[in-house]
Design a protein around this motif. Structure first.
Motif, PDB file in Angstrom:
ATOM      1  N   SER A  89       0.835  -1.205   0.000  1.00 45.81           N
ATOM      2  CA  SER A  89       0.000   0.000   0.000  1.00 45.81           C
ATOM      3  C   SER A  89       0.874   1.260   0.000  1.00 45.81           C
ATOM      4  CB  SER A  89      -0.917  -0.020   1.226  1.00 45.81           C
ATOM      5  OG  SER A  89      -1.603   1.189   1.356  1.00 45.81           O
ATOM      6  N   LEU A  90       1.903   1.240   0.808  1.00 46.85           N
ATOM      7  CA  LEU A  90       2.810   2.387   0.888  1.00 46.85           C
ATOM      8  C   LEU A  90       3.517   2.625  -0.445  1.00 46.85           C
ATOM      9  CD1 LEU A  90       4.065   4.473   2.854  1.00 46.85           C
ATOM     10  CD2 LEU A  90       5.801   2.776   3.375  1.00 46.85           C
ATOM     11  N   LEU A  91       3.979   1.560  -1.072  1.00 50.12           N
ATOM     12  CA  LEU A  91       4.719   1.690  -2.322  1.00 50.12           C
ATOM     13  C   LEU A  91       3.846   2.169  -3.484  1.00 50.12           C
ATOM     14  CD1 LEU A  91       7.040  -1.433  -2.093  1.00 50.12           C
ATOM     15  CD2 LEU A  91       7.661   0.968  -1.769  1.00 50.12           C
ATOM     16  N   LYS A  92       2.546   2.082  -3.352  1.00 48.28           N
ATOM     17  CA  LYS A  92       1.636   2.560  -4.400  1.00 48.28           C
ATOM     18  C   LYS A  92       1.444   4.079  -4.352  1.00 48.28           C
ATOM     19  CE  LYS A  92      -0.850  -1.752  -4.878  1.00 48.28           C
ATOM     20  NZ  LYS A  92      -2.045  -2.495  -4.542  1.00 48.28           N
ATOM     21  N   LYS A  93       1.868   4.695  -3.276  1.00 48.01           N
ATOM     22  CA  LYS A  93       1.700   6.145  -3.134  1.00 48.01           C
ATOM     23  C   LYS A  93       2.691   6.867  -4.048  1.00 48.01           C
ATOM     24  CE  LYS A  93      -0.341   5.931   1.385  1.00 48.01           C
ATOM     25  NZ  LYS A  93      -1.690   5.932   0.893  1.00 48.01           N
ATOM     26  N   LYS A  94       2.246   7.990  -4.627  1.00 48.96           N
ATOM     27  CA  LYS A  94       3.078   8.686  -5.610  1.00 48.96           C
ATOM     28  C   LYS A  94       4.310   9.353  -4.994  1.00 48.96           C
ATOM     29  CE  LYS A  94       0.518  13.000  -5.506  1.00 48.96           C
ATOM     30  NZ  LYS A  94      -0.179  14.005  -6.239  1.00 48.96           N
ATOM     31  N   ASN A  95       4.278   9.627  -3.697  1.00 45.61           N
ATOM     32  CA  ASN A  95       5.425  10.303  -3.083  1.00 45.61           C
ATOM     33  C   ASN A  95       6.346   9.337  -2.335  1.00 45.61           C
ATOM     34  OD1 ASN A  95       3.624   9.761  -1.038  1.00 45.61           O
ATOM     35  ND2 ASN A  95       3.966  11.675   0.043  1.00 45.61           N
ATOM     36  N   VAL A  96       6.193   8.038  -2.606  1.00 37.57           N
ATOM     37  CA  VAL A  96       7.054   7.027  -1.987  1.00 37.57           C
ATOM     38  C   VAL A  96       7.846   6.354  -3.096  1.00 37.57           C
ATOM     39  CG1 VAL A  96       7.119   4.845  -0.719  1.00 37.57           C
ATOM     40  CG2 VAL A  96       5.490   6.633  -0.059  1.00 37.57           C
ATOM     41  N   LYS A  97       9.138   6.282  -2.888  1.00 30.75           N
ATOM     42  CA  LYS A  97       9.998   5.669  -3.889  1.00 30.75           C
ATOM     43  C   LYS A  97      10.813   4.565  -3.219  1.00 30.75           C
ATOM     44  CE  LYS A  97      13.924   6.650  -6.846  1.00 30.75           C
ATOM     45  NZ  LYS A  97      15.006   7.567  -7.109  1.00 30.75           N
ATOM     46  N   TYR A  98      10.740   3.383  -3.769  1.00 35.60           N
ATOM     47  CA  TYR A  98      11.548   2.275  -3.263  1.00 35.60           C
ATOM     48  C   TYR A  98      12.891   2.299  -3.970  1.00 35.60           C
ATOM     49  CZ  TYR A  98      13.503  -2.332  -2.657  1.00 35.60           C
ATOM     50  OH  TYR A  98      14.357  -3.356  -2.382  1.00 35.60           O
ATOM     51  N   THR A  99      13.938   2.218  -3.206  1.00 32.21           N
ATOM     52  CA  THR A  99      15.275   2.154  -3.768  1.00 32.21           C
ATOM     53  C   THR A  99      15.890   0.829  -3.333  1.00 32.21           C
ATOM     54  OG1 THR A  99      15.496   4.545  -3.581  1.00 32.21           O
ATOM     55  CG2 THR A  99      17.511   3.297  -3.866  1.00 32.21           C
ATOM     56  N   PRO A 100      16.237  -0.011  -4.266  1.00 31.20           N
ATOM     57  CA  PRO A 100      16.844  -1.289  -3.895  1.00 31.20           C
ATOM     58  C   PRO A 100      18.205  -1.060  -3.222  1.00 31.20           C
ATOM     59  CG  PRO A 100      16.886  -0.989  -6.273  1.00 31.20           C
ATOM     60  CD  PRO A 100      16.128   0.160  -5.705  1.00 31.20           C
ATOM     61  N   PRO A 101      18.741  -2.077  -2.584  1.00 27.22           N
ATOM     62  CA  PRO A 101      20.057  -1.918  -1.930  1.00 27.22           C
ATOM     63  C   PRO A 101      21.087  -1.327  -2.894  1.00 27.22           C
ATOM     64  CG  PRO A 101      19.093  -4.039  -1.390  1.00 27.22           C
ATOM     65  CD  PRO A 101      18.210  -3.424  -2.434  1.00 27.22           C
ATOM     66  N   LYS A 102      21.910  -0.445  -2.348  1.00 29.87           N
ATOM     67  CA  LYS A 102      22.929   0.250  -3.135  1.00 29.87           C
ATOM     68  C   LYS A 102      24.300   0.011  -2.517  1.00 29.87           C
ATOM     69  CE  LYS A 102      20.219   2.841  -5.789  1.00 29.87           C
ATOM     70  NZ  LYS A 102      20.132   2.624  -7.180  1.00 29.87           N
ATOM     71  N   PRO A 103      25.349   0.124  -3.329  1.00 28.67           N
ATOM     72  CA  PRO A 103      26.699   0.064  -2.752  1.00 28.67           C
ATOM     73  C   PRO A 103      26.906   1.263  -1.820  1.00 28.67           C
ATOM     74  CG  PRO A 103      26.772  -0.007  -5.161  1.00 28.67           C
ATOM     75  CD  PRO A 103      25.357   0.257  -4.768  1.00 28.67           C
ATOM     76  N   ARG A 104      27.697   1.073  -0.810  1.00 26.68           N
ATOM     77  CA  ARG A 104      27.969   2.123   0.169  1.00 26.68           C
ATOM     78  C   ARG A 104      28.450   3.409  -0.509  1.00 26.68           C
ATOM     79  NH1 ARG A 104      31.154   0.481   5.409  1.00 26.68           N
ATOM     80  NH2 ARG A 104      29.308  -0.801   5.461  1.00 26.68           N
ATOM     81  N   SER A 105      29.193   3.283  -1.586  1.00 27.39           N
ATOM     82  CA  SER A 105      29.742   4.461  -2.284  1.00 27.39           C
ATOM     83  C   SER A 105      28.648   5.361  -2.864  1.00 27.39           C
ATOM     84  CB  SER A 105      30.693   4.022  -3.393  1.00 27.39           C
ATOM     85  OG  SER A 105      29.996   3.212  -4.340  1.00 27.39           O
ATOM     86  N   GLU A 106      27.441   4.840  -3.040  1.00 29.54           N
ATOM     87  CA  GLU A 106      26.345   5.626  -3.610  1.00 29.54           C
ATOM     88  C   GLU A 106      25.407   6.227  -2.565  1.00 29.54           C
ATOM     89  OE1 GLU A 106      24.178   3.788  -6.810  1.00 29.54           O
ATOM     90  OE2 GLU A 106      25.923   2.601  -7.383  1.00 29.54           O
ATOM     91  N   LEU A 107      25.590   5.861  -1.303  1.00 31.49           N
ATOM     92  CA  LEU A 107      24.634   6.276  -0.277  1.00 31.49           C
ATOM     93  C   LEU A 107      24.589   7.783  -0.050  1.00 31.49           C
ATOM     94  CD1 LEU A 107      24.917   3.423   2.351  1.00 31.49           C
ATOM     95  CD2 LEU A 107      23.197   3.772   0.567  1.00 31.49           C
ATOM     96  N   ALA A 108      25.727   8.444  -0.021  1.00 34.60           N
ATOM     97  CA  ALA A 108      25.725   9.893   0.227  1.00 34.60           C
ATOM     98  C   ALA A 108      24.948  10.622  -0.868  1.00 34.60           C
ATOM     99  CB  ALA A 108      27.150  10.418   0.314  1.00 34.60           C
ATOM    100  N   ARG A 109      25.180  10.232  -2.116  1.00 39.49           N
ATOM    101  CA  ARG A 109      24.455  10.864  -3.225  1.00 39.49           C
ATOM    102  C   ARG A 109      22.959  10.608  -3.096  1.00 39.49           C
ATOM    103  NH1 ARG A 109      22.325   9.132  -7.546  1.00 39.49           N
ATOM    104  NH2 ARG A 109      23.294   7.093  -7.547  1.00 39.49           N
ATOM    105  N   LEU A 110      22.608   9.398  -2.748  1.00 40.45           N
ATOM    106  CA  LEU A 110      21.194   9.048  -2.589  1.00 40.45           C
ATOM    107  C   LEU A 110      20.570   9.857  -1.453  1.00 40.45           C
ATOM    108  CD1 LEU A 110      18.782   7.234  -3.302  1.00 40.45           C
ATOM    109  CD2 LEU A 110      19.662   5.612  -1.617  1.00 40.45           C
ATOM    110  N   MET A 111      21.239   9.908  -0.299  1.00 43.14           N
ATOM    111  CA  MET A 111      20.687  10.644   0.840  1.00 43.14           C
ATOM    112  C   MET A 111      20.596  12.142   0.557  1.00 43.14           C
ATOM    113  SD  MET A 111      21.979   8.690   4.286  1.00 43.14           S
ATOM    114  CE  MET A 111      23.712   8.894   3.983  1.00 43.14           C
TER     115      MET A 111
END
Length: 143
Positions: A19-41
């Motif tokens: 239900s949460l993932l169907k909302k337009k303002n919720v985005k699921y991001t699959p696991p990422k390498p640690r090197s990408e976390l700062a950019r994502l955050m």
């Protein structure tokens, strides 16, 4: 007992997530390498720490993601976890255990923004809690 879920509880959790993932303002991001976390955050508008505080473990924990969020200098909304309700965190982090309070905080941030001074305070607080400082603190207690 608190650590195990029945199959009906698991099914309910899955329905809630779907239900949460169907909302337009919720985005699921699959696991990422640690090197990408700062950019994502850095792409976050608001950082959230939603914990179920009904259990002893969660109400008494200190999520390390708080330190990461403080470092990037974004506003943080968190469930009222005991350690975060203490100063200096309670001066910086928006706290609440229900959607009404969280909505109030989000509305406030949308209307008023997040001051650069708060961002600087957050980063300085994060730098006081690096892993190196935590380990050195523990080593002093052992010696």
């Amino acid at each position: 007992s608190d650590l195990y879920m029945t199959s009906s509880q698991i099914d309910e959790e899955k329905r809630n997530i779907d239900s949460l993932l169907k909302k337009k303002n919720v985005k699921y991001t699959p696991p990422k390498p640690r090197s990408e976390l700062a950019r994502l955050m850095n792409s976050f508008t608001i950082c959230i720490v939603p914990y179920d505080v009904k259990g002893d473990f969660n109400i008494n924990c200190f999520p390390m993601k708080i330190i990461e969020y403080l470092y990037i200098g974004k506003p943080i909304i968190s469930t009222r976890i005991k350690e975060i309700c203490k100063k200096p965190y309670s001066d910086i982090i928006y706290l609440g255990n229900d959607s009404k309070t969280w909505n109030k905080h989000i509305k406030h941030l949308k209307q008023n923004g997040f001051k650069i001074e708060d961002s600087i305070t957050e980063r300085n607080l994060a730098l006081e809690h690096t892993w190196e400082k935590k380990i050195n603190s523990a080593l002093k207690l052992i010696k």
